[in-house]
Every structure is written in C-alpha cells, then in structure tokens.
Design a protein around this motif. Structure first.
Motif, PDB file in Angstrom:
ATOM      1  N   GLU A 118      -1.605  21.534  31.317  1.00 52.46           N
ATOM      2  CA  GLU A 118      -2.153  22.422  30.295  1.00 52.46           C
ATOM      3  C   GLU A 118      -1.752  23.855  30.625  1.00 52.46           C
ATOM      4  O   GLU A 118      -1.918  24.301  31.751  1.00 52.46           O
ATOM      5  N   PHE A 119      -1.187  24.546  29.663  1.00 57.12           N
ATOM      6  CA  PHE A 119      -0.883  25.975  29.863  1.00 57.12           C
ATOM      7  C   PHE A 119      -1.816  26.786  28.979  1.00 57.12           C
ATOM      8  O   PHE A 119      -2.211  26.338  27.904  1.00 57.12           O
ATOM      9  N   HIS A 120      -2.140  27.985  29.433  1.00 59.61           N
ATOM     10  CA  HIS A 120      -2.962  28.877  28.606  1.00 59.61           C
ATOM     11  C   HIS A 120      -2.059  29.956  28.024  1.00 59.61           C
ATOM     12  O   HIS A 120      -1.410  30.693  28.752  1.00 59.61           O
ATOM     13  N   ILE A 121      -2.004  30.024  26.732  1.00 61.55           N
ATOM     14  CA  ILE A 121      -1.152  31.018  26.083  1.00 61.55           C
ATOM     15  C   ILE A 121      -2.049  32.104  25.499  1.00 61.55           C
ATOM     16  O   ILE A 121      -2.977  31.804  24.743  1.00 61.55           O
ATOM     17  N   ASN A 122      -1.752  33.343  25.858  1.00 59.36           N
ATOM     18  CA  ASN A 122      -2.521  34.464  25.323  1.00 59.36           C
ATOM     19  C   ASN A 122      -2.159  34.642  23.848  1.00 59.36           C
ATOM     20  O   ASN A 122      -1.007  34.898  23.511  1.00 59.36           O
ATOM     21  N   LYS A 145      -4.885  26.802  24.223  1.00 55.19           N
ATOM     22  CA  LYS A 145      -4.470  25.769  25.171  1.00 55.19           C
ATOM     23  C   LYS A 145      -3.216  25.090  24.652  1.00 55.19           C
ATOM     24  O   LYS A 145      -3.146  24.765  23.468  1.00 55.19           O
ATOM     25  N   LEU A 146      -2.249  24.919  25.548  1.00 61.54           N
ATOM     26  CA  LEU A 146      -1.055  24.196  25.140  1.00 61.54           C
ATOM     27  C   LEU A 146      -0.842  23.041  26.110  1.00 61.54           C
ATOM     28  O   LEU A 146      -0.780  23.246  27.321  1.00 61.54           O
ATOM     29  N   TYR A 147      -0.812  21.847  25.585  1.00 56.54           N
ATOM     30  CA  TYR A 147      -0.582  20.689  26.455  1.00 56.54           C
ATOM     31  C   TYR A 147       0.917  20.396  26.498  1.00 56.54           C
ATOM     32  O   TYR A 147       1.464  19.833  25.563  1.00 56.54           O
ATOM     33  N   GLY A 166      14.156  14.322  24.320  1.00 54.31           N
ATOM     34  CA  GLY A 166      13.076  14.890  23.501  1.00 54.31           C
ATOM     35  C   GLY A 166      13.523  16.238  22.967  1.00 54.31           C
ATOM     36  O   GLY A 166      14.400  16.886  23.546  1.00 54.31           O
ATOM     37  N   THR A 167      12.900  16.658  21.899  1.00 53.95           N
ATOM     38  CA  THR A 167      13.276  17.937  21.290  1.00 53.95           C
ATOM     39  C   THR A 167      12.855  19.104  22.196  1.00 53.95           C
ATOM     40  O   THR A 167      12.109  18.905  23.156  1.00 53.95           O
ATOM     41  N   ASN A 168      13.306  20.309  21.850  1.00 55.42           N
ATOM     42  CA  ASN A 168      12.934  21.498  22.623  1.00 55.42           C
ATOM     43  C   ASN A 168      11.417  21.602  22.705  1.00 55.42           C
ATOM     44  O   ASN A 168      10.722  21.429  21.700  1.00 55.42           O
ATOM     45  N   GLY A 169      10.929  21.866  23.919  1.00 52.07           N
ATOM     46  CA  GLY A 169       9.495  22.066  24.092  1.00 52.07           C
ATOM     47  C   GLY A 169       8.683  20.783  24.179  1.00 52.07           C
ATOM     48  O   GLY A 169       7.452  20.817  24.174  1.00 52.07           O
ATOM     49  N   SER A 170       9.361  19.630  24.299  1.00 54.28           N
ATOM     50  CA  SER A 170       8.599  18.370  24.338  1.00 54.28           C
ATOM     51  C   SER A 170       8.012  18.077  25.719  1.00 54.28           C
ATOM     52  O   SER A 170       7.239  17.130  25.867  1.00 54.28           O
ATOM     53  N   GLY A 171       8.398  18.860  26.726  1.00 53.18           N
ATOM     54  CA  GLY A 171       7.767  18.702  28.045  1.00 53.18           C
ATOM     55  C   GLY A 171       8.676  18.138  29.129  1.00 53.18           C
ATOM     56  O   GLY A 171       8.215  17.849  30.234  1.00 53.18           O
ATOM     57  N   LYS A 172       9.974  18.006  28.839  1.00 56.85           N
ATOM     58  CA  LYS A 172      10.900  17.369  29.790  1.00 56.85           C
ATOM     59  C   LYS A 172      10.971  18.132  31.127  1.00 56.85           C
ATOM     60  O   LYS A 172      10.800  17.549  32.199  1.00 56.85           O
ATOM     61  N   SER A 173      11.234  19.442  31.018  1.00 55.29           N
ATOM     62  CA  SER A 173      11.372  20.232  32.260  1.00 55.29           C
ATOM     63  C   SER A 173      10.063  20.288  33.024  1.00 55.29           C
ATOM     64  O   SER A 173      10.049  20.221  34.255  1.00 55.29           O
ATOM     65  N   THR A 174       8.963  20.399  32.284  1.00 58.74           N
ATOM     66  CA  THR A 174       7.654  20.438  32.946  1.00 58.74           C
ATOM     67  C   THR A 174       7.453  19.146  33.730  1.00 58.74           C
ATOM     68  O   THR A 174       7.013  19.167  34.880  1.00 58.74           O
ATOM     69  N   SER A 311      18.469  15.255  29.494  1.00 59.43           N
ATOM     70  CA  SER A 311      19.664  15.697  28.764  1.00 59.43           C
ATOM     71  C   SER A 311      19.428  15.658  27.256  1.00 59.43           C
ATOM     72  O   SER A 311      18.690  14.814  26.749  1.00 59.43           O
ATOM     73  N   HIS A 312      20.089  16.602  26.571  1.00 59.43           N
ATOM     74  CA  HIS A 312      20.061  16.562  25.103  1.00 59.43           C
ATOM     75  C   HIS A 312      21.232  15.739  24.576  1.00 59.43           C
ATOM     76  O   HIS A 312      21.342  15.506  23.379  1.00 59.43           O
ATOM     77  N   SER A 313      22.128  15.340  25.515  1.00 59.77           N
ATOM     78  CA  SER A 313      23.322  14.628  25.072  1.00 59.77           C
ATOM     79  C   SER A 313      23.101  13.117  25.098  1.00 59.77           C
ATOM     80  O   SER A 313      22.944  12.508  26.160  1.00 59.77           O
TER      81      SER A 313
HETATM   82  N1  ATP Z   1       4.956  28.525  32.506  1.00 62.83           N
HETATM   83  C1  ATP Z   1       4.636  28.241  31.259  1.00 62.83           C
HETATM   84  N2  ATP Z   1       3.654  28.931  30.624  1.00 62.83           N
HETATM   85  C2  ATP Z   1       3.299  28.643  29.359  1.00 62.83           C
HETATM   86  N3  ATP Z   1       3.883  27.679  28.630  1.00 62.83           N
HETATM   87  C3  ATP Z   1       4.874  26.967  29.205  1.00 62.83           C
HETATM   88  C4  ATP Z   1       5.298  27.215  30.539  1.00 62.83           C
HETATM   89  N4  ATP Z   1       6.297  26.330  30.838  1.00 62.83           N
HETATM   90  C5  ATP Z   1       6.476  25.588  29.735  1.00 62.83           C
HETATM   91  N5  ATP Z   1       5.627  25.967  28.764  1.00 62.83           N
HETATM   92  C6  ATP Z   1       5.499  25.366  27.436  1.00 62.83           C
HETATM   93  O1  ATP Z   1       5.366  23.974  27.601  1.00 62.83           O
HETATM   94  C7  ATP Z   1       6.086  23.289  26.581  1.00 62.83           C
HETATM   95  C8  ATP Z   1       7.059  22.331  27.229  1.00 62.83           C
HETATM   96  O2  ATP Z   1       8.069  23.097  27.847  1.00 62.83           O
HETATM   97  P1  ATP Z   1       9.296  22.409  28.608  1.00 62.83           P
HETATM   98  O3  ATP Z   1      10.145  23.492  29.160  1.00 62.83           O
HETATM   99  O4  ATP Z   1       8.782  21.395  29.547  1.00 62.83           O
HETATM  100  O5  ATP Z   1      10.037  21.681  27.400  1.00 62.83           O
HETATM  101  P2  ATP Z   1      11.468  20.995  27.367  1.00 62.83           P
HETATM  102  O6  ATP Z   1      11.296  19.677  26.714  1.00 62.83           O
HETATM  103  O7  ATP Z   1      12.088  20.995  28.724  1.00 62.83           O
HETATM  104  O8  ATP Z   1      12.254  21.969  26.396  1.00 62.83           O
HETATM  105  P3  ATP Z   1      13.840  22.297  26.305  1.00 62.83           P
HETATM  106  O9  ATP Z   1      14.500  21.095  25.739  1.00 62.83           O
HETATM  107  O10 ATP Z   1      13.877  23.440  25.361  1.00 62.83           O
HETATM  108  O11 ATP Z   1      14.310  22.659  27.676  1.00 62.83           O
HETATM  109  C9  ATP Z   1       6.737  24.355  25.724  1.00 62.83           C
HETATM  110  O12 ATP Z   1       5.941  24.571  24.585  1.00 62.83           O
HETATM  111  C10 ATP Z   1       6.759  25.577  26.608  1.00 62.83           C
HETATM  112  O13 ATP Z   1       6.670  26.748  25.830  1.00 62.83           O
END
Ligand code: ATP
Length: 350
Positions: A118-122, A145-147, A166-174, A311-313
């Motif tokens: 969970e991230f907190h976005i101002n 709150k952002l999950y 997954g699309t941008n922002g789907s949570g892969k890197s997290t 990967s996006h590919s």
């Molecule tokens: N440190 C952070 N603080 C607040 N929000 C974050 C943080 N890191 C990631 N997020 C949010 O968490 C969500 C998932 O991010 P993440 O980078 O995991 O996505 P992703 O699938 O890897 O995206 P991309 O394909 O664009 O790399 C996004 O909405 C991002 O804005």
C-alpha cells in the motif's frame, strides 16, 4: 566481642544475600541475552510463521492439492516453535522451502504469500515545504491509499523462467522489488533465500552529476558488488558498454541509450545467480546492442538459474518463459502457459 557484633553479623548476612541475588540476576540476564542472540541468528522465519500463520484459503491457493501436506508441515513448525527445543530445530530458508517442495512441481525457491503493498499518495501537492508543514500541523494532509499489490500469492519452482506482464502501473516492479527484499510489503510474506537472489534493474542508483567511472562504482556497490569485484571487472564493463572514450564524462551529458548500456553492463557483470530477477532489461540501446545484450541474458537464462522476467515484450516472454503471470491493478489476473496468458492479455489490449 562487643555489643555491636550481632549487628555486624546481620549486615554481613544481608550483604551475602544481596550478592547472591545480584549474581543470580546477572546470570539470568546473561542467559537471556544468549538465548535472544541465538534466536536472532537462526529464527528470523519462525517469527514470520508464528506471527503470521498463512490463512487457510491462501494456503489452499498456494499449495492446491498439496495443501494437506503443507498444512501438516506448518503445524509441525508451529509446534516446534512453541516447544522449548525450537531453537535447535528451526530450518533455514532453503530447508523450509525444500520441505514445501511438492511432487508435481519440484523444489520451491520463491514463495509469495498474500502480499499487499500500500502506498500513500498525497492528494494535494503543497507549493512549498512550509505549506506542507502548516498542513501537517493543521492535520490537513490528505492521503489517498494506492494498492500497488493486493493479496498476491504464487510460488516459483527451481529452474522455472516466469514472465510477469501487465500494463503500466500494474505492480510488476513493486512485486520484484519485494521478492528481492529491496522493498518490505505492507502485509504478507515472501520466503526466498536472499543470498541467492540478484535483481537486475536499470537506472536506479545513478548520480547524473558523477562521471561514468564513478557511477560504475556507485551503481555496482548498490547492486551489491564489492570494490574488489568492480576493480577486477571494470575494463570488462566498459568494453561491453562500448563507452571506453566517455568514462571520465559526467553522465548528465550521456544519451539515454548510453546510460542504459552502462547500466546493463554493470548489472550483468557477475555470473548468473541462482535466482535472477530481470526488470525490463531486455530492450536496451540500439539494435546492435540489443542483440548483444539479449545474447548475454540468454546465456544467463540457460545457466540453470530460476528467473523472474518482467517485460512488456510478448516476444521475449514467449521465447524465454516456461510460465507467465499477468498482473492487473495489483492483482493476479491470470497465470499459466505463456502462450495462453499472452493471448488473453493481447486480446484485452486490442
Ligand atoms: N514509491 C512509490 N510511492 C508511491 N506510489 C508508488 C511507488 N512505487 C510505485 N508506486 C505506484 O504503484 C503502482 C505500481 O507501480 P509499479 O512501478 O510496480 O508498476 P509497473 O507495473 O512496474 O509499471 P511499468 O510497467 O510502468 O514499469 C503505480 O501506480 C505506481 O505509481
């Protein structure tokens, strides 16, 4: 003897009693300290199991038909943890994962259990730090709150190459940051032998005001290389990145392709680890460098490592992965054969 003798004898008794009590307390504290050290050394994971037993529905999801076996094992672990002998019996992460090995898939090397991030976005951006503190004092800072991940569970077995799409922002890197322990999840548990994991990701840990050479040392040390390792591999890194003539320049003057070439070269300088996590490192640089880097990654993939590949590919996923997980808004939408998952994902993108 004079009249004060009984008093002196009484005082001596008191002193002896105090000395014995004090000594006993010191010994007790010392034994406690030794026990705590022992526990801290070997029992990190017991605490996870003790404090966060896996909910039944999650265990079922994780272990499927082997749930019974895993539940029995969990119960045994809990029983041991509660018994006085537990410090001698607690397994290492590898032993723990081996015990959870199932006959169908083999040895489990990564276990992600019910992970939520969970991230907190101002929601209101103050124009200055002063304004932010005024808001804070007035209790007016409003967060949304952002999950990034929501109750995600899956296992990875030895030798698998698991693609994550997954699309941008789907949570892969997290997710991969949590698996490599660079991030701690808000809740849930990840079991993985940290000594065996390497996360290759580009662009983090660079300082644009430093030269390329300085960044090799900076980024290398963030990734976990020793100075000696970087000294020994420095020429190789520069040669692979083809940046011999630019190493004394500040990287703020580099093109993005040059920076990613350098980042890739640093990140892949070591031998393939047992568990390799690649976060978007395949589409790097120009066409020529891309082929070269893909070849290096393929060598790593073929070295027997267990791999998580973000990967996006679709091409890269289909060419390299044995399984694919599709993340959508922080949840697992689908997991299975790469072809099937990519097809379903592709349909949704049209
Ligand atoms: N440190 C952070 N603080 C607040 N929000 C974050 C943080 N890191 C990631 N997020 C949010 O968490 C969500 C998932 O991010 P993440 O980078 O995991 O996505 P992703 O699938 O890897 O995206 P991309 O394909 O664009 O790399 C996004 O909405 C991002 O804005």
């Amino acid at each position: 003897m004079n009249n004060s003798d009984p008093n002196i004898i009484f005082n001596i008794y008191i002193l002896i009693a105090l000395a014995i009590t004090g000594g006993a307390m010191v010994i007790y504290a010392f034994l406690n300290f030794i026990q705590t050290v022992k526990e801290k050394k070997g029992l990190r994971e017991v605490k996870i199991i003790k404090t966060k037993p896996i909910p039944v529905q999650v265990a079922k999801e994780l272990y499927g038909e082997n749930f019974e076996k895993s539940e029995t094992y969990m119960n045994q672990m809990l029983a041991k943890a509660e018994s006085s002998e537990y410090s001698r019996h607690f397994p290492t992460v590898s032993e723990y994962l081996e015990n959870l090995t199932d006959d169908k898939h083999g040895e489990k090397v990564i276990s992600v259990m019910d992970v939520t991030m969970e991230f907190h976005i101002n929601t209101y951006q103050p124009s200055s730090i002063k304004e932010y503190f005024i808001q804070l004092l007035k209790n007016e800072v409003i967060y949304r709150k952002l999950y990034a991940l929501y109750h995600v569970s899956f296992n990875v077995y030895k030798g698998e190459v698991v693609g994550i799409i997954g699309t941008n922002g789907s949570g892969k890197s997290t997710l991969v940051k949590i698996v490599s322990k660079a991030l701690t999840p808000t809740s849930g548990t990840v079991i993985v032998d940290q000594d065996k994991v390497a996360l290759l990701t580009l662009g983090t840990g660079f300082d644009y005001e430093l030269t390329a050479k300085e960044n090799v040392y900076l980024n290398g040390s963030i990734i976990g290389y020793s100075k000696e390792f970087i000294d020994n591999h420095y020429d190789e890194i520069v040669e692979f990145a083809e940046l011999e003539d630019f190493m004394d320049e500040k990287i703020k003057n580099f093109s993005s392709g040059m920076i990613s070439r350098l980042a890739f070269s640093i990140a892949t300088a070591s031998d393939a680890p047992e568990i390799l996590i690649l976060d978007e490192v395949l589409a790097v640089g120009d066409e020529f460098f891309r082929k070269k880097s893909l070849k290096r990654i393929k060598e790593m993939l073929n070295s027997g490592s267990t791999v998580l590949l973000v990967s996006h590919s679709m091409r890269n996923i289909l060419d390299n992965c044995t399984r694919c997980i599709w993340l959508d808004k922080g949840k697992i939408k689908m997991s299975g054969e790469p072809m099937e998952v990519c097809k379903a994902y592709g349909k949704l993108q049209q």
